[in-house]
Design an enzyme around this catalytic site. Sequence first.
Site, PDB file in Angstrom:
ATOM      1  N   SER A 127       0.814  -1.218   0.000  1.00  0.00           N
ATOM      2  CA  SER A 127       0.000   0.000   0.000  1.00  0.00           C
ATOM      3  C   SER A 127       0.844   1.263   0.000  1.00  0.00           C
ATOM      4  CB  SER A 127      -0.880  -0.016   1.250  1.00  0.00           C
ATOM      5  OG  SER A 127      -1.421   1.256   1.486  1.00  0.00           O
ATOM      6  N   GLU A 129       0.178   3.660   1.688  1.00  0.00           N
ATOM      7  CA  GLU A 129       0.234   4.118   3.090  1.00  0.00           C
ATOM      8  C   GLU A 129       1.624   3.883   3.674  1.00  0.00           C
ATOM      9  OE1 GLU A 129      -2.121   5.604   5.234  1.00  0.00           O
ATOM     10  OE2 GLU A 129      -3.244   5.975   3.413  1.00  0.00           O
ATOM     11  N   TYR A 151      -1.694   0.144  10.671  1.00  0.00           N
ATOM     12  CA  TYR A 151      -1.975  -0.517   9.388  1.00  0.00           C
ATOM     13  C   TYR A 151      -0.743  -0.450   8.477  1.00  0.00           C
ATOM     14  CZ  TYR A 151      -3.665  -0.851   4.541  1.00  0.00           C
ATOM     15  OH  TYR A 151      -3.818  -1.178   3.210  1.00  0.00           O
ATOM     16  N   LYS A 155       1.608  -3.421   6.990  1.00  0.00           N
ATOM     17  CA  LYS A 155       1.782  -3.613   5.540  1.00  0.00           C
ATOM     18  C   LYS A 155       3.270  -3.614   5.165  1.00  0.00           C
ATOM     19  CE  LYS A 155      -2.186  -4.094   3.365  1.00  0.00           C
ATOM     20  NZ  LYS A 155      -2.492  -5.298   2.597  1.00  0.00           N
TER      21      LYS A 155
HETATM   22  P1  NDP Z   1     -11.379  -4.780   1.668  1.00  0.00           P
HETATM   23  O1  NDP Z   1     -11.363  -4.238   3.060  1.00  0.00           O
HETATM   24  O2  NDP Z   1     -12.549  -4.448   0.797  1.00  0.00           O
HETATM   25  O3  NDP Z   1     -11.264  -6.376   1.732  1.00  0.00           O
HETATM   26  C1  NDP Z   1     -10.502  -7.018   2.712  1.00  0.00           C
HETATM   27  C2  NDP Z   1     -10.733  -8.509   2.597  1.00  0.00           C
HETATM   28  O4  NDP Z   1      -9.938  -9.188   3.588  1.00  0.00           O
HETATM   29  C3  NDP Z   1     -12.181  -8.960   2.831  1.00  0.00           C
HETATM   30  O5  NDP Z   1     -12.489  -9.979   1.911  1.00  0.00           O
HETATM   31  C4  NDP Z   1     -12.121  -9.529   4.256  1.00  0.00           C
HETATM   32  O6  NDP Z   1     -13.111 -10.511   4.509  1.00  0.00           O
HETATM   33  C5  NDP Z   1     -10.743 -10.180   4.221  1.00  0.00           C
HETATM   34  N1  NDP Z   1     -10.227 -10.494   5.549  1.00  0.00           N
HETATM   35  C6  NDP Z   1     -10.073  -9.665   6.597  1.00  0.00           C
HETATM   36  N2  NDP Z   1      -9.554 -10.334   7.648  1.00  0.00           N
HETATM   37  C7  NDP Z   1      -9.365 -11.624   7.247  1.00  0.00           C
HETATM   38  C8  NDP Z   1      -8.858 -12.784   7.878  1.00  0.00           C
HETATM   39  N3  NDP Z   1      -8.435 -12.768   9.134  1.00  0.00           N
HETATM   40  N4  NDP Z   1      -8.805 -13.927   7.158  1.00  0.00           N
HETATM   41  C9  NDP Z   1      -9.236 -13.955   5.878  1.00  0.00           C
HETATM   42  N5  NDP Z   1      -9.736 -12.892   5.231  1.00  0.00           N
HETATM   43  C10 NDP Z   1      -9.798 -11.735   5.914  1.00  0.00           C
HETATM   44  O7  NDP Z   1     -10.017  -4.323   0.967  1.00  0.00           O
HETATM   45  P2  NDP Z   1      -9.752  -3.905  -0.567  1.00  0.00           P
HETATM   46  O8  NDP Z   1     -10.378  -4.895  -1.466  1.00  0.00           O
HETATM   47  O9  NDP Z   1     -10.024  -2.459  -0.735  1.00  0.00           O
HETATM   48  O10 NDP Z   1      -8.156  -4.036  -0.635  1.00  0.00           O
HETATM   49  C11 NDP Z   1      -7.533  -5.276  -0.938  1.00  0.00           C
HETATM   50  C12 NDP Z   1      -6.151  -5.301  -0.347  1.00  0.00           C
HETATM   51  O11 NDP Z   1      -5.375  -4.247  -0.896  1.00  0.00           O
HETATM   52  C13 NDP Z   1      -6.095  -5.110   1.163  1.00  0.00           C
HETATM   53  O12 NDP Z   1      -5.030  -5.884   1.661  1.00  0.00           O
HETATM   54  C14 NDP Z   1      -5.789  -3.629   1.324  1.00  0.00           C
HETATM   55  O13 NDP Z   1      -5.160  -3.365   2.566  1.00  0.00           O
HETATM   56  C15 NDP Z   1      -4.866  -3.417   0.143  1.00  0.00           C
HETATM   57  N6  NDP Z   1      -4.833  -2.075  -0.398  1.00  0.00           N
HETATM   58  C16 NDP Z   1      -5.998  -1.458  -0.726  1.00  0.00           C
HETATM   59  C17 NDP Z   1      -5.987  -0.195  -1.272  1.00  0.00           C
HETATM   60  C18 NDP Z   1      -7.257   0.479  -1.662  1.00  0.00           C
HETATM   61  O14 NDP Z   1      -7.213   1.681  -1.925  1.00  0.00           O
HETATM   62  N7  NDP Z   1      -8.369  -0.215  -1.771  1.00  0.00           N
HETATM   63  C19 NDP Z   1      -4.714   0.521  -1.497  1.00  0.00           C
HETATM   64  C20 NDP Z   1      -3.543  -0.282  -1.201  1.00  0.00           C
HETATM   65  C21 NDP Z   1      -3.606  -1.521  -0.659  1.00  0.00           C
HETATM   66  P3  NDP Z   1     -14.582 -10.121   5.084  1.00  0.00           P
HETATM   67  O15 NDP Z   1     -15.430  -9.835   3.884  1.00  0.00           O
HETATM   68  O16 NDP Z   1     -14.959 -11.348   5.805  1.00  0.00           O
HETATM   69  O17 NDP Z   1     -14.421  -8.898   5.962  1.00  0.00           O
HETATM   70  P1  GDP Z   2      -6.692   5.759   3.560  1.00  0.00           P
HETATM   71  O1  GDP Z   2      -5.863   6.618   2.685  1.00  0.00           O
HETATM   72  O2  GDP Z   2      -6.455   4.291   3.344  1.00  0.00           O
HETATM   73  O3  GDP Z   2      -6.642   6.116   4.998  1.00  0.00           O
HETATM   74  O4  GDP Z   2      -8.208   5.962   3.027  1.00  0.00           O
HETATM   75  P2  GDP Z   2      -9.476   6.696   3.665  1.00  0.00           P
HETATM   76  O5  GDP Z   2     -10.465   6.837   2.559  1.00  0.00           O
HETATM   77  O6  GDP Z   2      -9.939   6.031   4.912  1.00  0.00           O
HETATM   78  O7  GDP Z   2      -8.931   8.130   4.085  1.00  0.00           O
HETATM   79  C1  GDP Z   2      -8.369   9.013   3.118  1.00  0.00           C
HETATM   80  C2  GDP Z   2      -8.170  10.386   3.743  1.00  0.00           C
HETATM   81  O8  GDP Z   2      -9.447  10.988   3.994  1.00  0.00           O
HETATM   82  C3  GDP Z   2      -7.429  10.394   5.089  1.00  0.00           C
HETATM   83  O9  GDP Z   2      -6.479  11.435   5.069  1.00  0.00           O
HETATM   84  C4  GDP Z   2      -8.517  10.688   6.106  1.00  0.00           C
HETATM   85  O10 GDP Z   2      -8.047  11.398   7.269  1.00  0.00           O
HETATM   86  C5  GDP Z   2      -9.411  11.609   5.270  1.00  0.00           C
HETATM   87  N1  GDP Z   2     -10.783  11.707   5.803  1.00  0.00           N
HETATM   88  C6  GDP Z   2     -11.421  12.860   6.135  1.00  0.00           C
HETATM   89  N2  GDP Z   2     -12.631  12.591   6.636  1.00  0.00           N
HETATM   90  C7  GDP Z   2     -12.768  11.245   6.634  1.00  0.00           C
HETATM   91  C8  GDP Z   2     -13.826  10.385   7.050  1.00  0.00           C
HETATM   92  O11 GDP Z   2     -14.876  10.797   7.530  1.00  0.00           O
HETATM   93  N3  GDP Z   2     -13.612   9.047   6.881  1.00  0.00           N
HETATM   94  C9  GDP Z   2     -12.446   8.560   6.347  1.00  0.00           C
HETATM   95  N4  GDP Z   2     -12.320   7.241   6.174  1.00  0.00           N
HETATM   96  N5  GDP Z   2     -11.436   9.358   5.957  1.00  0.00           N
HETATM   97  C10 GDP Z   2     -11.590  10.681   6.108  1.00  0.00           C
END
Ligand code: NDP
Ligand code: GDP
Length: 327
Positions: A127, A129, A151, A155
């Site tokens: 990520s 992040e 987090y 990562k």
């Molecule tokens: P989501 O939060 O939508 O999905 C997370 C998934 O992980 C869900 O299917 C969840 O299952 C599963 N999960 C959580 N805990 C466990 C566990 N203990 N065992 C098995 N499965 C588990 O994430 P995204 O699809 O948005 O992101 C995918 C990956 O990419 C993540 O690792 C995220 O951190 C990373 N990432 C995402 C970004 C983004 O902008 N979206 C950017 C960079 C990295 P359940 O449905 O049961 O909760």
């Molecule tokens: P992140 O980049 O994975 O933390 O994705 P988020 O969508 O959770 O947050 C993106 C940015 O939006 C961060 O800088 C947060 O502090 C800002 N932010 C401002 N208001 C909110 C809020 O109400 N919810 C979330 N999730 N983020 C917020």
Amino acid sequence: MPTALITGITGQDGAYLSQLLLEKGYRVVGLLRRSASADVIGERLRWLGILDQVELVDGNLTDLSSLIRIMETVKPDEIYNLAAQSFVAASWQQPLLTGSVTGVGAVNVLEAVRIVRSDARFYQASSSEMFGLIQEPVQNEKTPFYPRSPYAVAKLYAHWMTVNYRESFGMHASSGILFNHESPLRGIEFVTRKVTDGVARIKLGLATQLPLGNLDATRDWGHARDYVRAMHLMLQQETPDDYVVATGRTTSIRDFCRIAFSYVGLNFEDHVVTRSDLLRPAEVQVLLGDADKARSALDWAPSVTLEEMIAEMIEADLARHRAQSRS
Ligand code: NDP
Ligand code: GDP
């Protein structure tokens, strides 16, 4: 027919990646963590109309034995480790869980692959992040990391372990350093979806205000459908490597709100209120990625603009709320 195993298949990226791999003729198997709400857990796959085309197997990232058994029975050619506790804000409330799922969980998957399927190809969902307190104005694969949340620290551990397993054991393990990517399937707790859902509710008269935290932070937002293409491309390369995936454009939360509210003819300043309890203990103020390596080595490029994505997300949220109020 190649077999792909996806952890996190019920999440945003898991759903879009499944759709992509099914279109490419893969057998897609997803790891599903057991839940009392099994009926709603496949919602994103159902939304894409592919729930009945994927196989789901019980397991958990924190249970190495389940992962080993799954590798033995499924025999995947490609493993995409997308599962995580993925919400930054929650990681200060659940730092240990985040460490054990997002960090150690990834190593459990690496270990299961090493023990059972060492020739398989592995993708780690790293990520942006990890750049946190940015050390360079534009971040690429060579930019030093400075994680700013439990987090991001978790990562980073998983990221370096992926690099280490590649270097130590010659595994085909690649890591995608993906910048924020969104879609109508993004979790409602993330700011983009919170805004598009809020816009839809306000437009339909279901709410008047949208509480947010820091409006000044900026993110490099792309579309999840574009970003899962990059994941797949990484595993098709002869040599495993790490790649930044980003659009190269950064936008503040405030400007995201401006674009989203104006899409439905509203002024965000009339509806957005800021609340101090939504601020984070440490903030990632700016993220802006340089995906030149992915563009040249993978021939990857994003295809959806921020404005197009916001429109798609708002239309989907409007449709959801209209359907709910009809039922
Ligand atoms: P989501 O939060 O939508 O999905 C997370 C998934 O992980 C869900 O299917 C969840 O299952 C599963 N999960 C959580 N805990 C466990 C566990 N203990 N065992 C098995 N499965 C588990 O994430 P995204 O699809 O948005 O992101 C995918 C990956 O990419 C993540 O690792 C995220 O951190 C990373 N990432 C995402 C970004 C983004 O902008 N979206 C950017 C960079 C990295 P359940 O449905 O049961 O909760
Ligand atoms: P992140 O980049 O994975 O933390 O994705 P988020 O969508 O959770 O947050 C993106 C940015 O939006 C961060 O800088 C947060 O502090 C800002 N932010 C401002 N208001 C909110 C809020 O109400 N919810 C979330 N999730 N983020 C917020």
